[in-house]
Motif scaffolding. Structure first.
Motif, PDB file in Angstrom:
ATOM      1  N   LEU A 231       7.424   8.104  -0.410  1.00 49.28           N
ATOM      2  CA  LEU A 231       7.639   7.512   0.908  1.00 49.28           C
ATOM      3  C   LEU A 231       7.856   6.000   0.804  1.00 49.28           C
ATOM      4  CD1 LEU A 231       7.604   7.950   4.021  1.00 49.28           C
ATOM      5  CD2 LEU A 231       5.164   7.457   3.947  1.00 49.28           C
ATOM      6  N   GLY A 232       6.985   5.319   0.047  1.00 51.23           N
ATOM      7  CA  GLY A 232       7.086   3.873  -0.077  1.00 51.23           C
ATOM      8  C   GLY A 232       8.333   3.419  -0.811  1.00 51.23           C
ATOM      9  N   VAL A 233       8.774   4.200  -1.802  1.00 50.16           N
ATOM     10  CA  VAL A 233       9.976   3.828  -2.559  1.00 50.16           C
ATOM     11  C   VAL A 233      11.203   3.845  -1.656  1.00 50.16           C
ATOM     12  CG1 VAL A 233      11.476   4.465  -4.487  1.00 50.16           C
ATOM     13  CG2 VAL A 233       8.997   4.681  -4.711  1.00 50.16           C
TER      14      VAL A 233
ATOM     15  N   SER B  56       0.821  -1.212   0.000  1.00 55.71           N
ATOM     16  CA  SER B  56       0.000   0.000   0.000  1.00 55.71           C
ATOM     17  C   SER B  56       0.855   1.262   0.000  1.00 55.71           C
ATOM     18  CB  SER B  56      -0.938   0.003   1.213  1.00 55.71           C
ATOM     19  OG  SER B  56      -0.196  -0.054   2.420  1.00 55.71           O
ATOM     20  N   LEU B  57       2.009   1.228   0.666  1.00 58.06           N
ATOM     21  CA  LEU B  57       2.875   2.410   0.690  1.00 58.06           C
ATOM     22  C   LEU B  57       3.653   2.572  -0.606  1.00 58.06           C
ATOM     23  CD1 LEU B  57       4.230   2.228   4.352  1.00 58.06           C
ATOM     24  CD2 LEU B  57       2.699   3.955   3.413  1.00 58.06           C
ATOM     25  N   PHE B  58       3.910   1.472  -1.303  1.00 56.44           N
ATOM     26  CA  PHE B  58       4.634   1.558  -2.562  1.00 56.44           C
ATOM     27  C   PHE B  58       3.709   1.894  -3.735  1.00 56.44           C
ATOM     28  CE2 PHE B  58       6.402  -0.404  -6.433  1.00 56.44           C
ATOM     29  CZ  PHE B  58       7.614   0.276  -6.491  1.00 56.44           C
ATOM     30  N   PHE B  59       2.432   1.611  -3.597  1.00 55.78           N
ATOM     31  CA  PHE B  59       1.478   1.789  -4.692  1.00 55.78           C
ATOM     32  C   PHE B  59       1.485   3.196  -5.286  1.00 55.78           C
ATOM     33  CE2 PHE B  59      -2.787   2.905  -6.224  1.00 55.78           C
ATOM     34  CZ  PHE B  59      -2.916   1.975  -7.242  1.00 55.78           C
ATOM     35  N   PRO B  60       1.575   4.283  -4.494  1.00 54.58           N
ATOM     36  CA  PRO B  60       1.571   5.630  -5.090  1.00 54.58           C
ATOM     37  C   PRO B  60       2.666   5.861  -6.125  1.00 54.58           C
ATOM     38  CG  PRO B  60       1.173   5.776  -2.752  1.00 54.58           C
ATOM     39  CD  PRO B  60       1.524   4.354  -3.027  1.00 54.58           C
ATOM     40  N   ALA B  61       3.817   5.164  -5.976  1.00 52.11           N
ATOM     41  CA  ALA B  61       4.907   5.348  -6.939  1.00 52.11           C
ATOM     42  C   ALA B  61       4.529   4.832  -8.316  1.00 52.11           C
ATOM     43  CB  ALA B  61       6.168   4.636  -6.446  1.00 52.11           C
TER      44      ALA B  61
END
Length: 297
Positions: free
Chosen positions: A171-173, A109-114
């Motif tokens: 953030l996720g990246v 979920s945190l990586f999805f925005p990238a």
């Protein structure tokens, strides 16, 4: 047969490396050399060139809009470093905990925005931080009795929106970078520290942070460049390259304005060379301070 012949003549290594050398020369050395040359020229709309020496660079020193763009990019870079290095590191440490529930869900979920297009993300955030009463952020502020804020028309509030977009996307990246670094730290170190009675903070300070140094240096290096070279986020957030009083103008945005919008290619090339020198200088200084160039005993 050909491969055997090449190895027998001891030329195979050079043949295999040649494509990489050509790519380096064609896609890096040649464009860089052309940009440096153009920065000493005045190029008219008809592509006629005139050598003007250092005039483009001396003009930059007195260009208030360029200095504004430099300041915006520097502030953006510093703010993203303060947010997107410690916060992802802490999240990585928490998610790396074996006893944490739903680790894979949080990583995904945190990586999805990238994976989201920056064009789409910028448009969504522009609507979120809009000045209308019905925009998401102003609706939220209205619950606390706060009047609608024109986020994208103020220097500070505009940067809050820009940093919110950057944090959401990257953030996720950065967290995954730190997670990969944590995987290389043996569990034996933490077990030995637990036996010695070390607290969680002492383990983080004495084990995690020192052994994450290579990952931290890498994230810091790419973040410095990304901060100085940011453009599309600002372009989409303000729906163009002309934010109010240039509050969202960056170095790359000014390069785009001069080179594409005004066809002032020589001046734009000078802006690009200044950006390159600035990014390399800052990165070389931080790499020197981090001890990367010190010889191992």
């Amino acid at each position: 047969m050909l491969k055997r012949f090449l190895y027998s003549q001891k030329v195979a290594p050079y043949v295999f490396v040649l494509p990489f050398i050509l790519v380096f020369l064609i896609f890096w050395v040649y464009p860089l050399g052309s940009s440096v040359t153009m920065s000493f020229q005045k190029i008219t709309l008809g592509q006629e060139t005139e050598w003007i020496g250092l005039d483009n660079y001396t003009k930059l020193l007195g260009d208030k809009i360029f200095l504004k763009a430099m300041m915006n990019s520097a502030v953006y870079m510093i703010c993203t470093l303060l947010i997107l290095i410690p916060l992802p590191m802490l999240l990585a440490v928490l998610i790396n905990n074996k006893f944490m529930w739903g680790r894979e869900f949080f990583k995904s979920s945190l990586f999805f925005p990238a994976l989201t297009s920056v064009v789409v993300a910028g448009t969504v955030f522009r609507l979120m931080f809009g000045e209308m009463d019905g925009s998401l952020i102003n609706s939220f502020l209205g619950w606390f009795g706060i009047e609608p804020v024109k986020f994208l028309k103020g220097q500070v509030t505009g940067f809050i929106a820009l940093l919110a977009l950057a944090t959401w996307r990257w953030l996720g990246v950065n967290m995954l970078y730190f997670l990969s670094g944590l995987k290389n730290i043996p569990d034996d170190y933490y077990e030995a520290a637990s036996i010695d009675g070390a607290s969680a903070w002492q383990k983080f300070r004495m084990i995690t942070m020192p052994l994450l140094k290579p990952t931290t240096i890498y994230v810091l290096t790419i973040s410095i460049y990304a901060g100085l070279a940011m453009f599309i986020e600002s372009l989409m957030l303000w729906n163009g390259n002309n934010s109010p009083k240039n509050i969202g103008l960056t170095i790359v945005g000014y390069l785009y304005r001069q080179g594409i919008e005004k066809s002032n290619l020589g001046y734009a090339a000078a802006v690009g060379i200044v950006l390159l020198v600035l990014a390399m200088t800052i990165n070389m200084i931080q790499l020197a301070f981090s001890g990367l160039f010190k010889k191992e005993d």
